[in-house]
Design an enzyme around this catalytic site. Structure first.
Site, PDB file in Angstrom:
ATOM      1  N   GLU A  53      27.002  44.789  13.651  1.00 45.83           N
ATOM      2  CA  GLU A  53      25.561  44.594  13.478  1.00 45.83           C
ATOM      3  C   GLU A  53      24.965  44.131  14.796  1.00 45.83           C
ATOM      4  O   GLU A  53      25.670  43.640  15.681  1.00 45.83           O
ATOM      5  CB  GLU A  53      25.266  43.589  12.368  1.00 45.83           C
ATOM      6  CG  GLU A  53      25.783  42.199  12.623  1.00 45.83           C
ATOM      7  CD  GLU A  53      25.567  41.263  11.437  1.00 45.83           C
ATOM      8  OE1 GLU A  53      25.380  41.762  10.308  1.00 45.83           O
ATOM      9  OE2 GLU A  53      25.592  40.037  11.640  1.00 45.83           O
ATOM     10  N   HIS A  77      22.090  37.363   8.765  1.00 40.87           N
ATOM     11  CA  HIS A  77      23.119  36.510   9.365  1.00 40.87           C
ATOM     12  C   HIS A  77      22.592  35.768  10.584  1.00 40.87           C
ATOM     13  O   HIS A  77      21.690  36.247  11.279  1.00 40.87           O
ATOM     14  CB  HIS A  77      24.325  37.354   9.791  1.00 40.87           C
ATOM     15  CG  HIS A  77      25.053  37.963   8.636  1.00 40.87           C
ATOM     16  ND1 HIS A  77      25.737  39.158   8.747  1.00 40.87           N
ATOM     17  CD2 HIS A  77      25.207  37.565   7.355  1.00 40.87           C
ATOM     18  CE1 HIS A  77      26.278  39.454   7.577  1.00 40.87           C
ATOM     19  NE2 HIS A  77      25.965  38.503   6.723  1.00 40.87           N
ATOM     20  N   LEU A 114      30.371  52.195  21.975  1.00 40.46           N
ATOM     21  CA  LEU A 114      31.542  52.533  21.165  1.00 40.46           C
ATOM     22  C   LEU A 114      31.813  54.034  21.219  1.00 40.46           C
ATOM     23  O   LEU A 114      32.968  54.474  21.307  1.00 40.46           O
ATOM     24  CB  LEU A 114      31.315  52.084  19.714  1.00 40.46           C
ATOM     25  CG  LEU A 114      31.420  50.571  19.455  1.00 40.46           C
ATOM     26  CD1 LEU A 114      30.832  50.211  18.099  1.00 40.46           C
ATOM     27  CD2 LEU A 114      32.880  50.122  19.522  1.00 40.46           C
ATOM     28  N   ASP A 138      31.020  56.075  23.648  1.00 41.70           N
ATOM     29  CA  ASP A 138      31.520  56.404  24.997  1.00 41.70           C
ATOM     30  C   ASP A 138      32.977  55.980  25.174  1.00 41.70           C
ATOM     31  O   ASP A 138      33.730  56.577  25.941  1.00 41.70           O
ATOM     32  CB  ASP A 138      30.657  55.700  26.056  1.00 41.70           C
ATOM     33  CG  ASP A 138      29.227  56.253  26.102  1.00 41.70           C
ATOM     34  OD1 ASP A 138      29.005  57.383  25.573  1.00 41.70           O
ATOM     35  OD2 ASP A 138      28.343  55.565  26.641  1.00 41.70           O
ATOM     36  N   ALA A 139      33.390  54.942  24.407  1.00 40.89           N
ATOM     37  CA  ALA A 139      34.766  54.432  24.539  1.00 40.89           C
ATOM     38  C   ALA A 139      35.754  55.243  23.702  1.00 40.89           C
ATOM     39  O   ALA A 139      36.969  55.007  23.783  1.00 40.89           O
ATOM     40  CB  ALA A 139      34.815  52.962  24.140  1.00 40.89           C
ATOM     41  N   GLY A 140      35.264  56.167  22.873  1.00 44.84           N
ATOM     42  CA  GLY A 140      36.170  57.023  22.114  1.00 44.84           C
ATOM     43  C   GLY A 140      36.133  56.834  20.611  1.00 44.84           C
ATOM     44  O   GLY A 140      36.860  57.523  19.872  1.00 44.84           O
ATOM     45  N   ALA A 141      35.340  55.890  20.122  1.00 45.17           N
ATOM     46  CA  ALA A 141      35.229  55.711  18.674  1.00 45.17           C
ATOM     47  C   ALA A 141      34.390  56.843  18.082  1.00 45.17           C
ATOM     48  O   ALA A 141      33.547  57.433  18.768  1.00 45.17           O
ATOM     49  CB  ALA A 141      34.595  54.361  18.353  1.00 45.17           C
ATOM     50  N   VAL A 189      31.417  57.660  16.148  1.00 45.31           N
ATOM     51  CA  VAL A 189      30.187  56.949  15.783  1.00 45.31           C
ATOM     52  C   VAL A 189      29.175  57.974  15.281  1.00 45.31           C
ATOM     53  O   VAL A 189      28.775  58.873  16.036  1.00 45.31           O
ATOM     54  CB  VAL A 189      29.608  56.170  16.981  1.00 45.31           C
ATOM     55  CG1 VAL A 189      28.338  55.421  16.559  1.00 45.31           C
ATOM     56  CG2 VAL A 189      30.636  55.196  17.542  1.00 45.31           C
ATOM     57  N   PRO A 190      28.742  57.884  14.035  1.00 47.74           N
ATOM     58  CA  PRO A 190      27.775  58.847  13.495  1.00 47.74           C
ATOM     59  C   PRO A 190      26.387  58.628  14.100  1.00 47.74           C
ATOM     60  O   PRO A 190      26.159  57.661  14.838  1.00 47.74           O
ATOM     61  CB  PRO A 190      27.778  58.542  12.000  1.00 47.74           C
ATOM     62  CG  PRO A 190      28.150  57.096  11.910  1.00 47.74           C
ATOM     63  CD  PRO A 190      29.119  56.863  13.034  1.00 47.74           C
TER      64      PRO A 190
END
Length: 608
Positions: free
Chosen positions: A231, A273, A292, A294-297, A299-300
């Protein structure tokens, strides 16, 4: 932190600050998973020891309750998880006490609002001692088919729908406990389900981070892919970005950082939160999602597409042979609590006690259907309350006033009668109020006070059978029975009991009929011709006048009157009245600080 799996099917926990529902949910989950032993080994409830009854399947079990953390840990050395339901005021101190115990490995802190300085101290201690903190502000976590913390994953119905009763292939970590439930459901729909799920909590400084758990998941062979829900706010997600860039994670990661709508607001927005507040561009959801990606995750483009991305990643792993979907199993039926089953209409259960005089289930107690507020507002007296609780109806004012007069006149009869004497002796022996009162009440019987009922029974029978005073008295004499209500140790025909005169005067003034009392007066005239002490006593006056009250009011049928006399209502009036005096004697002795009573030797006849 890395290492691997936190929980297993044999993991046991200590639960701090007793909360019935979350503990029972843990035990129900245990049963659902086929655990042999309950996951809650003990409960810590400051200031209390003993046992708490709960259910493990259909079996009722007693879980030990301890007053202190160290005592609980010593009693349950195999319990290595500490689930802390303390308030934010005491959560830090109790959590630190648990972390300092050598047996505790994981501490979950449920409370929100734990001071940040305290949280930092807990984090530092945990990391220095190779321990794990989940939270604060967490719902906990779950090892599917093995162990869950508190309310994690909600109800049994939700757990079954999310297939959490057996392990799947997905590791999941989130900041939000509420969104964890959503994702458990989502993941169950498009994959073979969760293997482990953790909610790290929404505070600014969580005890463990998203990346801590992803790196740990990476070391668990059963986990084939990971799902992350972050988040906006804070920079926790960037530690995951670095781990991905450095090649520390070699399993697919599907991630989404919520809060992308924050850019639509002109001013800074706080999202639920404490940590969900963007402190700059890098802390925005968009920046984190891009980092994320760009790091390879995986991500939709939006949260709506999150489910599709999870499904596509899982399906690809299945096609590549990296995942063999877990075969579905049918979980056992968790027994439903009787109360909830009754409310839902699934079962009907017989009651064990019937009450027709009072009910305290609503907003206020009711006596015979009359709300307490009405009793106070309408100025009801003690006699009115007795009429409601004893006779289940409101009696006319003259009736309730008569009852109150009886109570006042019979409240005490001095310190020398057997009941008062016993109470005084008991109080002087140092016993408590109830013991002293009961010792006096136990003397009430046919020869002390209890003659009220017998007087009513015998006089009613004689009058109803139209016996003359001569026939009644002589008939009792032949049976060897003293006429109850007649006779006094002190009073005489020329020195009558003032209480009897007051009762008779009131009744003759207010009662519609005094036939039973007048019959008793005729009997008294006959008995006085035999002996001057065979005068009507207060038992006889109350017994016969109560008959007149019942018969003359027109509110009772003949069978009801017979039942009231037979059950012993009238003796109940004497017991109630005399309790007032006996309590007074107890307080009197306590106030006077009287010593232990010893009966004088000269008052005892010693004989062989």
């Amino acid at each position: 932190m890395a290492t691997g799996q936190l929980f297993s099917k044999t993991t046991q926990a200590l639960f701090y600050n007793y909360k019935q529902l979350p503990i029972q949910r843990m035990l129900d989950f245990d049963f659902l998973c086929g655990r042999e032993t309950p996951s809650v080994a003990g409960i810590i409830n400051p200031g209390g020891d003993g046992f708490q009854k709960l259910f493990f399947g259909q079996e009722e079990i007693a879980i030990p309750v301890h007053s202190a953390v160290d005592a609980a840990c010593a009693a349950h050395p195999t319990a290595d998880v500490f689930i802390n339901f303390a308030s934010f005021r005491s959560a830090a101190a109790s959590s630190l006490a648990a972390l300092k115990q050598p047996t505790i490995r994981v501490v979950a802190i449920i409370a929100e609002g734990v001071p940040e300085a305290d949280t930092k101290q807990l984090i530092a201690y945990a990391r220095a001692n190779n321990k794990v903190v989940i939270g604060p502000a967490t719902v906990g976590g779950i090892q599917a088919g093995a162990f869950k913390i508190g309310d994690t994953a909600g109800t049994i119905d939700n757990i079954i729908q999310c297939k959490l009763y057996r392990p799947g292939s997905v590791g999941f970590v989130s900041k939000s406990g509420g969104m964890s439930n959503e994702l458990y459901n989502t993941i169950a729909r498009v994959t073979d389900g969760i293997y482990e799920g953790i909610a790290i909590g929404g505070d600014v400084f969580p005890g463990s981070t998203l990346s801590d758990h992803i790196l740990r998941f990476n070391n668990i062979p059963q986990i084939k892919m990971m799902v992350v829900l972050g988040e906006l706010g804070g920079r926790d997600e960037y530690s995951l970005v670095e781990a991905l860039k450095q090649g520390k994670v070699n399993k697919p990661v599907v991630a989404w950082v919520s809060g992308t709508c924050a850019t639509l607001f002109k001013s800074e927005v706080q999202f639920g939160h404490a940590g969900a507040k963007s402190g700059g561009e890098l802390e925005s959801a968009q920046a984190k999602n891009q980092a994320l990606r760009d790091a390879g995750a995986v991500v939709p483009t939006s949260y709506e597409a999150f489910e599709t991305s999870i499904k596509e990643t899982f399906d690809k792993l299945v096609e590549e042979g990296k995942i063999t979907p877990v075969k579905e199993v049918k979980p056992p039926q968790v027994p439903e609590d009787l109360n909830s089953a009754i409310k839902s209409g699934k079962v009907r259960a017989p009651t064990h006690i019937i009450s027709t005089i009072s009910d305290d289930r609503g907003e206020e107690p009711c006596y015979a259907g009359v709300p307490m507020s009405s009793i106070v507002e309408q100025g009801y007296g003690v006699g009115d309350v007795i009429s409601l609780l004893w006779f289940k109806r409101s009696l006319p004012r003259y009736c309730t006033q008569f009852i109150e007069i009886c109570i006042m006149l019979c409240a005490d009869h001095g310190p020398c009668v057997s009941g008062a004497h016993n109470t005084i002796v008991t109080a002087r022996a140092g016993k408590d109020l109830v013991s002293s009162l009961v010792s006096g009440l136990l003397t009430i019987g046919p020869r002390f006070g209890g003659a009220v009922d017998d007087a009513a029974r015998y006089f009613k029978d004689a009058y109803d059978r139209s016996l003359t005073p001569y026939e009644f008295v002589e008939g009792m004499k032949k049976k060897g029975i003293r006429v109850p209500g007649i006779g006094h140790r002190i009073k005489r025909g020329d020195n009558r009991d003032k209480r009897v005169e007051l009762l008779q005067k009131f009744a003759r003034t207010h009662f519609p009929s005094t036939k039973y009392m007048e019959y008793a007066v005729e009997v008294e005239t006959y008995t006085l011709s035999k002996a001057n002490n065979l005068v009507m006593n207060v038992d006889g006056a109350i017994g016969t006048l109560f008959l007149d009250l019942l018969a003359g009011s027109g509110l009772f049928t003949k069978p009801e009157i017979d039942e009231i006399v037979e059950i012993g209502y009238l003796n109940g009036l004497f017991v109630l009245a005399r309790s007032i005096g006996l309590i007074g004697h107890t307080f009197d002795q306590k106030r006077l600080k009287q010593p232990l009573y010893r009966h004088p030797w000269e008052d005892v006849l010693y004989t062989k």
